[in-house]
Design a protein around this motif. Structure first.
Motif, mmCIF file in Angstrom:
data_model
loop_
_atom_site.group_PDB
_atom_site.id
_atom_site.type_symbol
_atom_site.label_atom_id
_atom_site.label_comp_id
_atom_site.label_asym_id
_atom_site.label_seq_id
_atom_site.Cartn_x
_atom_site.Cartn_y
_atom_site.Cartn_z
ATOM 1 N N PHE A 8 -36.194 59.150 43.195
ATOM 2 C CA PHE A 8 -37.231 59.210 44.215
ATOM 3 C C PHE A 8 -38.591 59.469 43.563
ATOM 4 O O PHE A 8 -39.596 58.842 43.895
ATOM 5 N N HIS A 9 -38.639 60.383 42.598
ATOM 6 C CA HIS A 9 -39.877 60.620 41.864
ATOM 7 C C HIS A 9 -40.326 59.362 41.118
ATOM 8 O O HIS A 9 -41.519 59.075 41.033
ATOM 9 N N ALA A 10 -39.372 58.614 40.587
ATOM 10 C CA ALA A 10 -39.726 57.388 39.867
ATOM 11 C C ALA A 10 -40.441 56.413 40.794
ATOM 12 O O ALA A 10 -41.451 55.807 40.428
ATOM 13 N N GLU A 11 -39.935 56.262 42.015
ATOM 14 C CA GLU A 11 -40.592 55.371 42.972
ATOM 15 C C GLU A 11 -41.983 55.882 43.312
ATOM 16 O O GLU A 11 -42.933 55.118 43.407
ATOM 17 N N LEU A 12 -42.099 57.194 43.516
ATOM 18 C CA LEU A 12 -43.406 57.783 43.815
ATOM 19 C C LEU A 12 -44.391 57.512 42.688
ATOM 20 O O LEU A 12 -45.549 57.166 42.934
ATOM 21 N N VAL A 13 -43.941 57.690 41.448
ATOM 22 C CA VAL A 13 -44.830 57.496 40.302
ATOM 23 C C VAL A 13 -45.328 56.049 40.265
ATOM 24 O O VAL A 13 -46.513 55.803 40.064
ATOM 25 N N GLU A 14 -44.430 55.090 40.483
ATOM 26 C CA GLU A 14 -44.850 53.682 40.513
ATOM 27 C C GLU A 14 -45.972 53.475 41.505
ATOM 28 O O GLU A 14 -46.971 52.812 41.229
ATOM 29 N N ASP A 15 -45.786 54.042 42.698
ATOM 30 C CA ASP A 15 -46.774 53.836 43.766
ATOM 31 C C ASP A 15 -48.067 54.589 43.473
ATOM 32 O O ASP A 15 -49.152 54.117 43.801
ATOM 33 N N VAL A 200 -21.212 56.742 58.542
ATOM 34 C CA VAL A 200 -21.727 57.697 57.543
ATOM 35 C C VAL A 200 -23.199 57.371 57.257
ATOM 36 O O VAL A 200 -23.554 56.209 57.082
ATOM 37 N N ALA A 201 -24.032 58.406 57.230
ATOM 38 C CA ALA A 201 -25.436 58.217 56.866
ATOM 39 C C ALA A 201 -25.832 59.241 55.810
ATOM 40 O O ALA A 201 -25.274 60.332 55.744
ATOM 41 N N GLY A 202 -26.805 58.870 54.990
ATOM 42 C CA GLY A 202 -27.335 59.781 53.974
ATOM 43 C C GLY A 202 -28.804 60.069 54.230
ATOM 44 O O GLY A 202 -29.300 59.927 55.347
ATOM 45 N N TYR A 203 -29.497 60.496 53.165
ATOM 46 C CA TYR A 203 -30.927 60.785 53.276
ATOM 47 C C TYR A 203 -31.560 60.596 51.906
ATOM 48 O O TYR A 203 -31.039 61.136 50.925
ATOM 49 N N ASP A 204 -32.641 59.850 51.827
ATOM 50 C CA ASP A 204 -33.494 59.655 50.634
ATOM 51 C C ASP A 204 -33.812 58.198 50.356
ATOM 52 O O ASP A 204 -34.794 57.897 49.683
ATOM 53 N N ASP A 205 -32.929 57.284 50.824
ATOM 54 C CA ASP A 205 -33.063 55.866 50.489
ATOM 55 C C ASP A 205 -33.177 55.690 48.985
ATOM 56 O O ASP A 205 -34.079 55.012 48.480
ATOM 57 N N SER A 206 -32.248 56.313 48.272
ATOM 58 C CA SER A 206 -32.236 56.254 46.814
ATOM 59 C C SER A 206 -31.683 54.925 46.346
ATOM 60 O O SER A 206 -31.141 54.149 47.132
ATOM 61 N N MET A 207 -31.793 54.692 45.045
ATOM 62 C CA MET A 207 -31.216 53.510 44.427
ATOM 63 C C MET A 207 -29.711 53.400 44.745
ATOM 64 O O MET A 207 -29.200 52.305 44.948
ATOM 65 N N PRO A 223 -42.200 56.549 49.921
ATOM 66 C CA PRO A 223 -42.977 56.906 48.734
ATOM 67 C C PRO A 223 -44.344 56.215 48.694
ATOM 68 O O PRO A 223 -45.322 56.822 48.252
ATOM 69 N N GLY A 224 -44.421 54.965 49.171
ATOM 70 C CA GLY A 224 -45.690 54.236 49.150
ATOM 71 C C GLY A 224 -46.764 54.956 49.960
ATOM 72 O O GLY A 224 -47.899 55.152 49.487
ATOM 73 N N GLN A 225 -46.409 55.370 51.166
ATOM 74 C CA GLN A 225 -47.334 56.099 52.032
ATOM 75 C C GLN A 225 -47.740 57.434 51.406
ATOM 76 O O GLN A 225 -48.900 57.830 51.428
ATOM 77 N N GLN A 226 -46.756 58.152 50.872
ATOM 78 C CA GLN A 226 -47.052 59.468 50.282
ATOM 79 C C GLN A 226 -47.987 59.317 49.082
ATOM 80 O O GLN A 226 -48.926 60.094 48.916
ATOM 81 N N ALA A 227 -47.723 58.294 48.253
ATOM 82 C CA ALA A 227 -48.565 58.069 47.079
ATOM 83 C C ALA A 227 -49.996 57.770 47.512
ATOM 84 O O ALA A 227 -50.963 58.311 46.953
ATOM 85 N N GLN A 228 -50.130 56.911 48.521
ATOM 86 C CA GLN A 228 -51.458 56.506 48.974
ATOM 87 C C GLN A 228 -52.242 57.715 49.488
ATOM 88 O O GLN A 228 -53.417 57.915 49.135
ATOM 89 N N ARG A 229 -51.602 58.554 50.292
ATOM 90 C CA ARG A 229 -52.295 59.709 50.844
ATOM 91 C C ARG A 229 -52.630 60.732 49.757
ATOM 92 O O ARG A 229 -53.674 61.378 49.796
#
Lengths: 272, 272
Positions: A8-15, A200-207, A223-229
């Motif tokens: 999840f951090h990796a996606e954030l960093v990209e954005d 079954v459901a999870g949380y994070d939308d991970s790889m 992550p895209g929205q969080q990075a932008q803000r």
């Protein structure tokens, strides 16, 4: 500054890199690793002429955060803090789980269990989101929390617990993708069909959730929205004149995949 | 400088940070992302007073590498290059696959197929490692390469290809973990038992291979060793007087897990 192992951090960093580019800023990273604590990483970055800090999943105490904010603009992503001078960008975890409950209830589910993730702030918010949403749907009597610790192994143990009961719930919402995947695997090996016998459901939308053979319904923290803000908050402080604190709470996004819905949904008339 | 999405790079970075710490050096990272090309990342790092560069999975051309090496010490991890002044640390991919073939032959396998990963340098080295090892064991007549592209989906397609044949191989070695996992999933769904009916191995020892419900036999590129040698190469140039080029080729490590060996191994007498 990020946990180098977190997808999840990796996606954030990209954005964050893409967004900083658009604003004419460069990004360097400090990696928090088992041998290298957050405070040391922050000092290294500041010693390299960094003009501002974006902290992902920070565990620094309030006093340390306040001290950093006097040296450079600081944005914390993902964590609550009311520290003066520190900007916050995060998603509403409780509302995220609430959306999963809404989705399952709309599909006709009523016996919905929660696989918890322990006592941290984020798992606690998710647990509360589950119990609130169940009450909102008149399902207070069906509230059922199995405790876990966010690991695949605790998901496997939760599956054993469920299989030992006389009746399975119709759905389980896990506190994260990793524990959902352990649960899923043990259920499938026991001949339980997903989503036919149990959703079954999870949380994070991970790889992991996105892998075609898993195809897990989950919640994205966008992550895209969080990075932008987060980048916007930094730019406002560096290039603009903002000095009042911002606390951005974003809406999480439900991502429906195969583990809750295979196109042959439960009838609405099955709902209570 | 690393690909922020790669779990193998994440492990390498952890180990590089720990090793640099022990030598009294600090590490900052530049992240190569879809919007941020390697050359730009390197320039940013050099502009931040970085004294040396460690490049993970670099795709810079030889001329660019040679130019960088004139500005700071450069170590490339994972890739072959004969560029003057550039140090190299990598593992022997062909020998890695050879070790998997040895392991499977010792368990009694003879019909061993390879799921290839395309035309890149690393998949090519792994394919050659497979054919050489098969010949070494007198199994030239059993050489069977199914082409793929390192993705989970190509692993699924390879499983369909195998299932359409009149006879399954006794084992498949995939060019990486991700494609092995797609293969594994389709085989298990078709009722094929692993490792009973067919053994499956991957390559990389990624986080996916280590998941308890996957538990994949694979090959580790020993990130700890690579990190140690890369940092040592840098330190020798910065603190010492070394100016001759080093090219370190490390031995990959076989990691045996459940997908090739469940404790009820095939008898040696089944071997050809």
């Amino acid at each position: 500054m990020a946990n180098i192992r977190s997808t999840f951090h990796a996606e954030l960093v990209e954005d964050i890199v893409a967004e900083a580019d658009r604003n004419g800023y460069e990004v360097v990273l400090g990696a928090v690793t088992p041998t290298h604590a957050e405070a040391a990483v922050v000092e290294t970055l500041l010693s390299y002429r960094c003009e501002a800090l974006i902290l992902l999943g920070s565990e620094l105490d309030e006093a340390t955060l306040a001290g950093l904010a006097q040296r450079a603009p600081v944005v914390v992503i993902g964590r609550r803090t009311s520290c003066p001078g520190v900007d916050v960008v995060r998603t509403a975890d409780g509302r995220g789980i609430g959306k999963v409950v809404d989705h399952l209830v709309a599909l006709g589910h009523n016996r919905i269990s929660h696989l918890g993730g322990g006592s941290g702030t984020i798992p606690s918010d998710r647990r509360t989101g589950y119990t609130r949403a169940m009450r909102r749907h008149g399902l207070a009597g069906e509230i059922d929390v199995i405790e876990g610790d966010l690991t695949e192994r605790s998901g496997m143990q939760a599956a054993e617990t469920l299989l030992a009961r006389t009746q399975l719930p119709t759905a389980v919402i896990a506190a994260n993708d990793q524990s959902a995947i352990g649960l899923l695997d043990r259920l499938l090996r026991a001949g339980v069909t997903v989503p036919g016998d149990i959703a079954v459901a999870g949380y994070d939308d991970s790889m992991l959730a996105k892998l075609a053979h898993i195809d897990l319904t989950t919640v994205s923290q966008e992550p895209g929205q969080q990075a932008q803000r987060a980048v916007a908050a930094i730019v406002e402080r560096l290039d603009g004149d903002r000095s009042d604190r911002v606390d951005v709470v974003l809406e999480p996004l439900l991502v429906v995949r195969h583990t809750t819905s295979d196109g042959e949904n439960l009838s609405q008339s099955d709902a209570p």
